[in-house]
Design an enzyme around this catalytic site. Sequence first.
Site, PDB file in Angstrom:
ATOM      1  N   HIS A  47       0.850  -1.188   0.000  1.00 38.04           N
ATOM      2  CA  HIS A  47       0.000   0.000   0.000  1.00 38.04           C
ATOM      3  C   HIS A  47       0.893   1.248   0.000  1.00 38.04           C
ATOM      4  CE1 HIS A  47      -3.560  -2.232   1.829  1.00 38.04           C
ATOM      5  NE2 HIS A  47      -2.557  -3.020   2.210  1.00 38.04           N
ATOM      6  N   GLU A 129       2.501  -0.836   4.422  1.00 44.01           N
ATOM      7  CA  GLU A 129       2.333   0.520   3.903  1.00 44.01           C
ATOM      8  C   GLU A 129       3.704   1.139   3.620  1.00 44.01           C
ATOM      9  OE1 GLU A 129      -0.396   2.309   3.271  1.00 44.01           O
ATOM     10  OE2 GLU A 129      -2.031   1.360   4.410  1.00 44.01           O
ATOM     11  N   HIS A 168      -2.492  -2.987  -3.408  1.00 41.85           N
ATOM     12  CA  HIS A 168      -3.864  -2.729  -2.967  1.00 41.85           C
ATOM     13  C   HIS A 168      -4.780  -2.510  -4.169  1.00 41.85           C
ATOM     14  CE1 HIS A 168      -6.474  -0.432   0.230  1.00 41.85           C
ATOM     15  NE2 HIS A 168      -6.972  -1.620  -0.070  1.00 41.85           N
ATOM     16  N   ASP A 178      -3.453   2.549  -4.889  1.00 39.93           N
ATOM     17  CA  ASP A 178      -2.095   2.421  -4.379  1.00 39.93           C
ATOM     18  C   ASP A 178      -1.543   0.999  -4.566  1.00 39.93           C
ATOM     19  OD1 ASP A 178      -4.172   1.840  -2.390  1.00 39.93           O
ATOM     20  OD2 ASP A 178      -2.572   1.546  -0.944  1.00 39.93           O
TER      21      ASP A 178
END
Length: 201
Positions: A47, A129, A168, A178
């Site tokens: 992400h 992330e 994602h 993303d």
Amino acid sequence: MSQSDSEFSRSVHSLRETGRLPGAHWRPSPNFGPRPEGAAISLLVVHNISLPPGQFGGPEIEDFFCNRLDHSAHPYFETIRGVQVSAHALIRRDGSVVQFVSLLERAWHAGRSCFRNEQECNDFSVGIELEGTDDIPYTPEQYQSLAEVTRLVMGAWPSVTPERLTGHCDIAPGRKTDPGPAFDWAHFRATLARFSDKELG
């Protein structure tokens, strides 16, 4: 972070037992739950996030994942008031890693999602992330740290194969974009491939 074979094996064993990434700063989030019974980790999802959008380096991402964001600090923050999400880990622009949820638990990162007809990816995935945006290049340090985290995950859970590394945007098409076109999948996979096969076995 270079590791010998024995160090790597110890790290893999520790990760499998504890769900904690070695060397990561631990900042526990309340936004998680148990994985469904019988759900095995078999997917890694990449992400991106930046708070405020397009700005890097502040505490806001960590605060957001820990339900501590000051929503009065920026107009955008009002639009995400009440949202409760998390990722297993965040990789900062300098490559440092912050962990929010044990990999043994179910983080709230993917939302409604599907990978190869497998629904609800949170149940069986690890969510990582990257501090960034869809259109700003990620840093070399981030690719290196992501590859190191990924090889540990692949070592601990061999069902996470190179074919089961995804974005994602790929598991929630039309809803999420993303990590975006700025993420160089070829470079990431080449960085990961530089680690020897025996480290992944």
